[in-house]
Design a protein around this motif. Sequence first.
Motif, PDB file in Angstrom:
ATOM      1  N   GLU A  92     -16.502  27.636  39.439  1.00  0.00           N
ATOM      2  CA  GLU A  92     -16.661  27.337  38.016  1.00  0.00           C
ATOM      3  C   GLU A  92     -15.410  27.671  37.206  1.00  0.00           C
ATOM      4  OE1 GLU A  92     -20.121  29.647  37.077  1.00  0.00           O
ATOM      5  OE2 GLU A  92     -21.503  28.072  37.743  1.00  0.00           O
ATOM      6  N   ASN A  93     -14.531  28.478  37.760  1.00  0.00           N
ATOM      7  CA  ASN A  93     -13.309  28.903  37.064  1.00  0.00           C
ATOM      8  C   ASN A  93     -12.167  27.977  37.472  1.00  0.00           C
ATOM      9  OD1 ASN A  93     -10.874  30.164  36.351  1.00  0.00           O
ATOM     10  ND2 ASN A  93     -11.692  32.210  36.692  1.00  0.00           N
ATOM     11  N   SER A  94     -11.513  27.346  36.505  1.00  0.00           N
ATOM     12  CA  SER A  94     -10.453  26.387  36.830  1.00  0.00           C
ATOM     13  C   SER A  94      -9.289  27.036  37.579  1.00  0.00           C
ATOM     14  CB  SER A  94      -9.946  25.711  35.556  1.00  0.00           C
ATOM     15  OG  SER A  94      -9.382  26.674  34.679  1.00  0.00           O
ATOM     16  N   VAL A  95      -9.075  28.329  37.385  1.00  0.00           N
ATOM     17  CA  VAL A  95      -7.971  29.022  38.060  1.00  0.00           C
ATOM     18  C   VAL A  95      -8.269  29.209  39.548  1.00  0.00           C
ATOM     19  CG1 VAL A  95      -6.646  31.185  38.133  1.00  0.00           C
ATOM     20  CG2 VAL A  95      -7.288  30.192  35.932  1.00  0.00           C
ATOM     21  N   THR A  96      -9.532  29.441  39.895  1.00  0.00           N
ATOM     22  CA  THR A  96      -9.902  29.762  41.274  1.00  0.00           C
ATOM     23  C   THR A  96     -10.674  28.637  41.978  1.00  0.00           C
ATOM     24  OG1 THR A  96     -11.922  30.870  40.511  1.00  0.00           O
ATOM     25  CG2 THR A  96      -9.955  32.248  40.821  1.00  0.00           C
ATOM     26  N   ALA A  97     -10.962  27.563  41.277  1.00  0.00           N
ATOM     27  CA  ALA A  97     -11.838  26.508  41.804  1.00  0.00           C
ATOM     28  C   ALA A  97     -11.336  25.888  43.102  1.00  0.00           C
ATOM     29  CB  ALA A  97     -12.036  25.426  40.752  1.00  0.00           C
ATOM     30  N   SER A  98     -10.026  25.760  43.258  1.00  0.00           N
ATOM     31  CA  SER A  98      -9.505  25.052  44.436  1.00  0.00           C
ATOM     32  C   SER A  98      -9.050  25.982  45.562  1.00  0.00           C
ATOM     33  CB  SER A  98      -8.348  24.144  44.020  1.00  0.00           C
ATOM     34  OG  SER A  98      -7.278  24.935  43.527  1.00  0.00           O
ATOM     35  N   ILE A  99      -9.231  27.294  45.397  1.00  0.00           N
ATOM     36  CA  ILE A  99      -8.850  28.221  46.461  1.00  0.00           C
ATOM     37  C   ILE A  99      -9.822  28.060  47.630  1.00  0.00           C
ATOM     38  CG2 ILE A  99      -8.575  30.654  47.123  1.00  0.00           C
ATOM     39  CD1 ILE A  99      -7.962  31.243  44.150  1.00  0.00           C
ATOM     40  N   PRO A 100      -9.321  27.819  48.843  1.00  0.00           N
ATOM     41  CA  PRO A 100     -10.218  27.712  50.000  1.00  0.00           C
ATOM     42  C   PRO A 100     -10.966  29.028  50.237  1.00  0.00           C
ATOM     43  CG  PRO A 100      -8.005  26.952  50.557  1.00  0.00           C
ATOM     44  CD  PRO A 100      -7.924  27.599  49.209  1.00  0.00           C
ATOM     45  N   VAL A 101     -12.269  28.908  50.511  1.00  0.00           N
ATOM     46  CA  VAL A 101     -13.104  30.076  50.784  1.00  0.00           C
ATOM     47  C   VAL A 101     -13.714  29.919  52.166  1.00  0.00           C
ATOM     48  CG1 VAL A 101     -15.179  31.352  50.104  1.00  0.00           C
ATOM     49  CG2 VAL A 101     -13.621  30.489  48.337  1.00  0.00           C
ATOM     50  N   LEU A 133     -13.952  38.075  41.785  1.00  0.00           N
ATOM     51  CA  LEU A 133     -13.703  37.171  40.656  1.00  0.00           C
ATOM     52  C   LEU A 133     -12.527  37.666  39.820  1.00  0.00           C
ATOM     53  CD1 LEU A 133     -17.367  36.495  39.505  1.00  0.00           C
ATOM     54  CD2 LEU A 133     -15.917  35.048  40.936  1.00  0.00           C
ATOM     55  N   ASP A 134     -12.507  38.969  39.545  1.00  0.00           N
ATOM     56  CA  ASP A 134     -11.436  39.550  38.732  1.00  0.00           C
ATOM     57  C   ASP A 134     -10.081  39.424  39.422  1.00  0.00           C
ATOM     58  OD1 ASP A 134     -13.451  40.288  36.965  1.00  0.00           O
ATOM     59  OD2 ASP A 134     -13.505  42.380  37.636  1.00  0.00           O
ATOM     60  N   VAL A 135     -10.024  39.780  40.690  1.00  0.00           N
ATOM     61  CA  VAL A 135      -8.758  39.817  41.430  1.00  0.00           C
ATOM     62  C   VAL A 135      -8.270  38.406  41.777  1.00  0.00           C
ATOM     63  CG1 VAL A 135      -7.680  40.583  43.584  1.00  0.00           C
ATOM     64  CG2 VAL A 135      -9.123  42.153  42.281  1.00  0.00           C
ATOM     65  N   ALA A 136      -9.182  37.522  42.171  1.00  0.00           N
ATOM     66  CA  ALA A 136      -8.780  36.156  42.555  1.00  0.00           C
ATOM     67  C   ALA A 136      -8.106  35.439  41.387  1.00  0.00           C
ATOM     68  CB  ALA A 136      -9.979  35.363  43.046  1.00  0.00           C
ATOM     69  N   GLY A 137      -8.589  35.664  40.187  1.00  0.00           N
ATOM     70  CA  GLY A 137      -8.007  35.029  39.015  1.00  0.00           C
ATOM     71  C   GLY A 137      -6.615  35.526  38.682  1.00  0.00           C
ATOM     72  N   LYS A 138      -6.319  36.757  39.081  1.00  0.00           N
ATOM     73  CA  LYS A 138      -4.994  37.340  38.821  1.00  0.00           C
ATOM     74  C   LYS A 138      -4.034  37.118  39.983  1.00  0.00           C
ATOM     75  CE  LYS A 138      -6.978  41.051  36.072  1.00  0.00           C
ATOM     76  NZ  LYS A 138      -7.811  42.191  36.361  1.00  0.00           N
ATOM     77  N   GLU A 139      -4.510  37.318  41.196  1.00  0.00           N
ATOM     78  CA  GLU A 139      -3.660  37.269  42.397  1.00  0.00           C
ATOM     79  C   GLU A 139      -3.442  35.854  42.922  1.00  0.00           C
ATOM     80  OE1 GLU A 139      -2.128  39.769  44.101  1.00  0.00           O
ATOM     81  OE2 GLU A 139      -2.840  41.394  42.829  1.00  0.00           O
ATOM     82  N   ILE A 140      -4.369  34.946  42.647  1.00  0.00           N
ATOM     83  CA  ILE A 140      -4.349  33.567  43.145  1.00  0.00           C
ATOM     84  C   ILE A 140      -4.028  33.535  44.656  1.00  0.00           C
ATOM     85  CG2 ILE A 140      -3.643  31.190  42.696  1.00  0.00           C
ATOM     86  CD1 ILE A 140      -4.708  32.624  40.189  1.00  0.00           C
ATOM     87  N   PRO A 141      -4.948  34.036  45.482  1.00  0.00           N
ATOM     88  CA  PRO A 141      -4.698  34.024  46.933  1.00  0.00           C
ATOM     89  C   PRO A 141      -4.703  32.603  47.483  1.00  0.00           C
ATOM     90  CG  PRO A 141      -6.962  34.642  46.481  1.00  0.00           C
ATOM     91  CD  PRO A 141      -6.273  34.552  45.149  1.00  0.00           C
ATOM     92  N   ASP A 142      -4.125  32.433  48.653  1.00  0.00           N
ATOM     93  CA  ASP A 142      -4.102  31.137  49.324  1.00  0.00           C
ATOM     94  C   ASP A 142      -5.429  30.848  50.027  1.00  0.00           C
ATOM     95  OD1 ASP A 142      -1.295  30.449  48.747  1.00  0.00           O
ATOM     96  OD2 ASP A 142      -0.923  32.256  49.926  1.00  0.00           O
ATOM     97  N   VAL A 143      -6.170  31.891  50.335  1.00  0.00           N
ATOM     98  CA  VAL A 143      -7.490  31.753  50.963  1.00  0.00           C
ATOM     99  C   VAL A 143      -8.279  33.035  50.675  1.00  0.00           C
ATOM    100  CG1 VAL A 143      -6.701  32.632  53.211  1.00  0.00           C
ATOM    101  CG2 VAL A 143      -8.730  31.162  53.109  1.00  0.00           C
ATOM    102  N   ILE A 144      -9.603  32.884  50.593  1.00  0.00           N
ATOM    103  CA  ILE A 144     -10.495  34.028  50.378  1.00  0.00           C
ATOM    104  C   ILE A 144     -11.450  34.111  51.557  1.00  0.00           C
ATOM    105  CG2 ILE A 144     -12.307  35.007  48.914  1.00  0.00           C
ATOM    106  CD1 ILE A 144     -11.012  33.452  46.548  1.00  0.00           C
ATOM    107  N   LEU A 145     -11.493  35.286  52.192  1.00  0.00           N
ATOM    108  CA  LEU A 145     -12.489  35.579  53.227  1.00  0.00           C
ATOM    109  C   LEU A 145     -13.606  36.341  52.536  1.00  0.00           C
ATOM    110  CD1 LEU A 145     -10.247  36.685  56.234  1.00  0.00           C
ATOM    111  CD2 LEU A 145     -10.961  34.395  55.549  1.00  0.00           C
TER     112      LEU A 145
END
Length: 131
Positions: free
Chosen positions: A78-87, A47-59
Amino acid sequence: MANSSRQPIKKVLVVDDVESIRLIAKIGLENKTQWQVVLVSSGQEALDVAGKEIPDVILLDVMMPGMDGKETLIRLRENSVTASIPVIFVTAKVQDHELENYSDLNVHGVITKPFDPMELSAEVERILNEK
């Protein structure tokens, strides 16, 4: 139908509590692509890193101590910054009823463990192109 509007992958966040799996994923992805691979070992770290790094995909590993993959996914959504990142879930639990539960969570796909590190990038691309 393939999603032709999807941006090319440049950065991948790998979330797994097992160091050897993180390293195998990193080696496999970096050997086959130009992707930057960021490694974290817990849901909270994700959660901490995804919000800062904004990856293109999360495994995302499903079974982790503390915050598991499902809870991590819910919090990412739930976080608008990470909500649309494909998981994409990465898990050894792939029985039919478990796969149905994953699809209810709006996860892009599932990669089963153990995975072939040399095929991992192709599998990620295939899953993302199917959405």
